[in-house]
Design a protein around this motif. Structure first.
Motif, PDB file in Angstrom:
ATOM      1  N   ALA A 128      -5.342  13.250   7.305  1.00 49.98           N
ATOM      2  CA  ALA A 128      -5.235  12.507   6.318  1.00 49.98           C
ATOM      3  C   ALA A 128      -4.730  13.062   5.206  1.00 49.98           C
ATOM      4  CB  ALA A 128      -6.728  11.575   6.305  1.00 49.98           C
TER       5      ALA A 128
ATOM      6  N   TYR B 269     -12.520   0.047   5.706  1.00 55.84           N
ATOM      7  CA  TYR B 269     -11.223   0.659   6.091  1.00 55.84           C
ATOM      8  C   TYR B 269     -10.255  -0.557   6.095  1.00 55.84           C
ATOM      9  CZ  TYR B 269     -10.183  -1.870  10.867  1.00 55.84           C
ATOM     10  OH  TYR B 269      -9.911  -2.668  11.685  1.00 55.84           O
TER      11      TYR B 269
ATOM     12  N   MET C 294       0.906  -1.097   0.004  1.00 55.14           N
ATOM     13  CA  MET C 294       0.092   0.129   0.034  1.00 55.14           C
ATOM     14  C   MET C 294       1.055   1.198  -0.015  1.00 55.14           C
ATOM     15  SD  MET C 294      -2.660   1.576  -0.081  1.00 55.14           S
ATOM     16  CE  MET C 294      -4.112   0.213   0.091  1.00 55.14           C
ATOM     17  N   LYS C 295       1.865   1.142   0.831  1.00 50.04           N
ATOM     18  CA  LYS C 295       3.084   2.460   0.561  1.00 50.04           C
ATOM     19  C   LYS C 295       3.289   2.665  -0.845  1.00 50.04           C
ATOM     20  CE  LYS C 295       4.653   2.240   5.219  1.00 50.04           C
ATOM     21  NZ  LYS C 295       6.015   2.036   6.296  1.00 50.04           N
TER      22      LYS C 295
ATOM     23  N   PHE D  21       0.839   4.113  -2.436  1.00 48.52           N
ATOM     24  CA  PHE D  21       0.502   5.716  -2.303  1.00 48.52           C
ATOM     25  C   PHE D  21       1.401   6.349  -2.907  1.00 48.52           C
ATOM     26  CE2 PHE D  21       1.846   8.750   1.571  1.00 48.52           C
ATOM     27  CZ  PHE D  21       0.670   9.644   0.985  1.00 48.52           C
TER      28      PHE D  21
ATOM     29  N   PHE E 196      -8.766   6.915  -1.296  1.00 54.05           N
ATOM     30  CA  PHE E 196      -8.081   6.392  -0.327  1.00 54.05           C
ATOM     31  C   PHE E 196      -7.344   7.508   0.690  1.00 54.05           C
ATOM     32  CE2 PHE E 196      -7.386   3.612  -3.776  1.00 54.05           C
ATOM     33  CZ  PHE E 196      -7.487   2.200  -3.280  1.00 54.05           C
ATOM     34  N   ARG E 197      -7.720   7.214   2.140  1.00 55.74           N
ATOM     35  CA  ARG E 197      -7.188   8.123   2.941  1.00 55.74           C
ATOM     36  C   ARG E 197      -6.333   7.519   4.098  1.00 55.74           C
ATOM     37  NH1 ARG E 197     -11.420   9.778  -0.206  1.00 55.74           N
ATOM     38  NH2 ARG E 197     -12.405  11.660   0.741  1.00 55.74           N
ATOM     39  N   LYS E 198      -5.114   8.088   3.646  1.00 58.18           N
ATOM     40  CA  LYS E 198      -3.999   7.673   4.594  1.00 58.18           C
ATOM     41  C   LYS E 198      -3.903   8.431   5.811  1.00 58.18           C
ATOM     42  CE  LYS E 198       0.526   6.440   5.677  1.00 58.18           C
ATOM     43  NZ  LYS E 198       0.390   7.233   7.061  1.00 58.18           N
ATOM     44  N   THR E 199      -4.124   7.662   6.957  1.00 56.30           N
ATOM     45  CA  THR E 199      -3.918   8.552   8.084  1.00 56.30           C
ATOM     46  C   THR E 199      -2.633   8.455   8.770  1.00 56.30           C
ATOM     47  OG1 THR E 199      -4.763   6.787   9.855  1.00 56.30           O
ATOM     48  CG2 THR E 199      -6.397   7.945   8.361  1.00 56.30           C
TER      49      THR E 199
ATOM     50  N   GLU F 237       0.943  -0.912  11.245  1.00 58.08           N
ATOM     51  CA  GLU F 237       0.477  -0.001  10.162  1.00 58.08           C
ATOM     52  C   GLU F 237      -0.442   0.958  10.818  1.00 58.08           C
ATOM     53  OE1 GLU F 237       1.873   0.350   7.251  1.00 58.08           O
ATOM     54  OE2 GLU F 237       3.086  -1.441   6.970  1.00 58.08           O
ATOM     55  N   ASP F 238      -0.249   2.136  10.240  1.00 60.36           N
ATOM     56  CA  ASP F 238      -1.348   2.947  10.285  1.00 60.36           C
ATOM     57  C   ASP F 238      -2.727   2.884   9.685  1.00 60.36           C
ATOM     58  OD1 ASP F 238       0.045   4.704  11.990  1.00 60.36           O
ATOM     59  OD2 ASP F 238       0.903   6.089  10.369  1.00 60.36           O
TER      60      ASP F 238
ATOM     61  N   TRP G  88      -6.111   3.160   7.393  1.00 56.97           N
ATOM     62  CA  TRP G  88      -6.620   3.910   6.493  1.00 56.97           C
ATOM     63  C   TRP G  88      -8.040   3.758   6.111  1.00 56.97           C
ATOM     64  CZ3 TRP G  88      -3.352   4.472   1.595  1.00 56.97           C
ATOM     65  CH2 TRP G  88      -2.165   4.237   1.645  1.00 56.97           C
TER      66      TRP G  88
END
Length: 295
Positions: free
Chosen positions: A186, A45, A1-2, A5, A209-212, A270-271, A273
């Motif tokens: 985010a 999520y 996912m990173k 992103f 997508f929302r990266k928090t 991991e944070d 999402w």
């Protein structure tokens, strides 16, 4: 996912940099316009309470609706700015997501956690159209794919279902003995496409997508509190001390109150999402055309 992103943001940034400067010069203020929209999307999520303890992994059965409103201003033939306000829910349940017959998932199945989190979001994003519109809004292209990225602020309140089928706010209970913020920043990014219905309306489909920077959207991140006595009696009723008639789940999947404290509660590292996918109906606010003045 990173990697996804980083790749998406790099692609959007490159697109913005290579957009011809002549586009902006040719696109006079008389061709700029605004639009307002309403959104209906499906929300889910990525986090600790999902089918797999890794990103990306989500359970489609946990999808919930999200509603929102937007305001968009077109600056150039390719670039627009959009502000949005939305409200929706994310959910998760080990009992439904984790397979007790899967050796990798057995820990999470025995953990038997659940949550829901109602999230309000305020966002500002830049939109890059892959097909430019150098004319006014009436002559815009019929179908336009686009990319977007920006910044968002969100606020939520993770809650857990207790043995009496009541949802209780989890953050005040300090289920992992830690304080954490229920609100945060985010990075929204994604892609979509707009279709011209008529002179005034566009219908769009978008996935974002929302990266928090928060691993507690689901109230799960690290380890159980090291000392059970540090939990209040209320907190002990939720998430890991008194569920399914047992006192706690060890990493070996057995139930033993002595092997719970200090053991791993989350296995994601991991944070969290969240993701939205759905439709937007945009209404174009026709710009006022000033008539030339004659003397």
């Amino acid at each position: 996912m990173k990697q996804f992103f980083n790749y998406t943001l790099t692609l959007l940034l490159a697109s913005l940099l290579v957009a011809p400067a002549a586009d902006a010069q040719q696109f006079t203020k008389r061709k700029q316009y605004n639009s307002v929209g309403v959104t209906l999307t499906a929300m889910n999520y990525f986090g600790d309470i999902t089918p797999k303890p890794s990103i990306p992994s989500l359970r489609f059965g946990a999808t919930r609706p999200n509603l929102g409103v937007t305001f968009t201003h077109r600056f150039t033939p390719r670039i627009s700015g959009r502000g949005g306000l939305s409200y929706g829910r994310i959910t998760g349940s080990d009992a439904k997501a984790a397979d007790q017959n899967d050796a990798d998932a057995k820990f999470r199945y025995n953990r038997n956690m659940n949550f829901r989190n109602d999230i309000a979001e305020l966002s500002a994003v830049a939109i890059f159209d892959l097909i430019p519109n150098r004319n006014n809004y009436i002559k815009r292209p019929d179908l336009v794919p686009y990319l977007f990225a920006g910044l968002a602020g969100y606020a939520g309140n993770p809650k857990g279902l207790d043995n009496n089928d009541n949802y209780v706010a989890l953050q005040p209970l300090k289920t992992e003995g830690k304080d954490y913020n229920r609100a945060g920043i985010a990075i929204p990014f994604g892609a979509g496409a707009r279709y011209k219905l008529n002179k005034s309306f566009d219908l769009g489909f978008e996935i974002g997508f929302r990266k928090t920077f928060n691993d507690y959207l689901d109230d799960v991140s690290d380890k159980y509190v090291a000392n059970r006595s540090s939990l209040t009696s209320t907190a002990a009723q939720y998430f890991g001390w008194d569920i399914t008639g047992g006192a706690g789940a060890g990493l070996d999947g057995t139930w033993n109150e002595n092997n719970q404290s200090g053991y791993q509660r989350g296995k994601n590292n991991e944070d969290d999402w969240y993701v939205q996918a759905g439709f937007t109906l945009n209404y174009i606010l026709a710009p006022r055309v000033k008539s030339p003045k004659f003397r």
